[in-house]
Design a protein around this motif. Structure first.
Motif: not given
Length: 358
Positions: A224-234
């Motif tokens: 499961i990969f968790i990102f800040d939705r405002h970072q690294m959209a690509h």
């Protein structure tokens, strides 16, 4: 009945309430002194005046209080009272029995966990400005653990949390899993832009690390990969296009940060996070540990430097002007995801993966 006194006309007895005014206490010779909410007294001179007043007649003093702040002047005195045979001390642990579980849970969610423990569980804790004490952080270090660069077929699910910054802050990537109710950190990569060309952390470097993690940990396990939705959209688009499971962290006007702070503080206090020695260290191009300013810089030192910010209903952790919170965010985001997933499965009576606890 007077404004600050109760008088008995038959016995001439008096019950007088004093505010914390040192001058008003001089010359008093009471038979009994009640020092209430003592752990919240800010003026040590007021205490000295009150304490000596009852000693003039060799009578009685009764002190009532919550647990103390570990950096307060009261705690050393209290420890002396415990050892002094002239004092009777009763310090029960845990909440008062007349408070319901719902009452306690409401308080735990509304105020910093350290303050909750002090005020409701009667546990000494640090001042509210500090997020976590060193003693709790050190207990989470497990000398039997070590960094893993490959996964285990016995771990069904790994959570990979990412906090990315291009220039002005660090990037942290954490891999962990849940074992018997404890969050175990398997691997933590930290990149400082100071060590990169043009002081820039490229998205391609982060994608390379994530590809390695996917290859080494995803052979037998769910990732499961968790990102800040405002970072690294690509990067999020790339991973999803490759069929990977990506969760975007929701800030929800500060609620997400607050929930992360509550859970991280609670897990640390209860020892429900474990990591290997040196977790979160930064490595230079030669593979050597990089220590800016010649001092240790890892997950533990970062956690110990965090502060509590915000109001009581939306408090969060934050770093000092010269500090960082990137590692802490990745750990907190992973714990929040695991907690939310377990809660959702419990509510539906459906367990998606029997391997959260292995």
């Amino acid at each position: 009945v007077q404004k600050k006194a109760l008088l008995n006309p038959h016995t001439k007895g008096q019950f007088i309430c004093h505010t914390s005014d040192v001058a008003s206490s001089f010359g008093q010779t009471p038979d009994v002194v009640f020092a209430d909410e003592w752990s919240h007294w800010s003026d040590e001179n007021w205490w000295s005046s009150v304490y000596t007043s009852f000693g003039k007649k060799n009578k009685m003093i009764i002190v009532g209080c919550n647990a103390c702040k570990t950096d307060s002047w009261q705690i050393e005195l209290r420890e002396g009272f415990i050892k002094d045979p002239l004092w009777y001390t009763s310090i029960p642990k845990g909440p008062a029995p007349w408070f319901s579980a719902e009452d306690l849970n409401s308080q735990r969610l509304a105020i910093p966990y350290l303050e909750y423990l002090r005020l409701w569980e009667n546990v000494d804790s640090a001042s509210s400005g500090k997020f976590i004490e060193k003693q709790f952080v050190e207990k989470c270090r497990d000398a039997t653990l070590f960094r893993h660069d490959t996964g285990s077929e016995h771990i069904p699910t790994y959570v990979v949390s990412i906090d990315y910054a291009e220039r002005n802050d660090r990037t942290a990537i954490t891999v962990g899993h849940l074992y018997d109710g404890t969050y175990i950190i398997d691997r933590m990569d930290v990149i400082d832009p100071v060590l990169r060309d043009n002081s820039t952390i490229l998205v391609s470097e982060v994608l390379t690390i994530l590809d390695e993690i996917d290859r080494e940990f995803g052979q037998h396990s769910e990732l499961i990969f968790i990102f800040d939705r405002h970072q690294m959209a690509h990067a999020i688009q790339v991973l999803r296009a490759a069929g990977k499971t990506v969760e975007e962290f929701e800030f929800k006007s500060g609620i997400g940060n607050h929930q992360c702070a509550v859970l991280l503080q609670q897990y640390l206090m209860e020892g429900k996070i474990k990591w290997y020695p040196g977790c979160g260290e930064i490595y230079d191009e030669n593979g050597d540990v990089w220590t800016p300013r010649g001092i240790d810089d890892n997950l533990e030192t970062e956690l110990e430097g965090l502060l509590v910010k915000g109001n009581s209903s939306r408090w969060r952790f934050d770093h000092t002007k010269s500090g960082h919170d990137d590692r802490a965010f990745t750990v907190a985001a992973a714990i929040k995801y695991i907690n939310d997933r377990l809660m959702a499965e419990a509510e539906t009576d459906y367990v998606e993966s029997e391997g959260w606890d292995v």
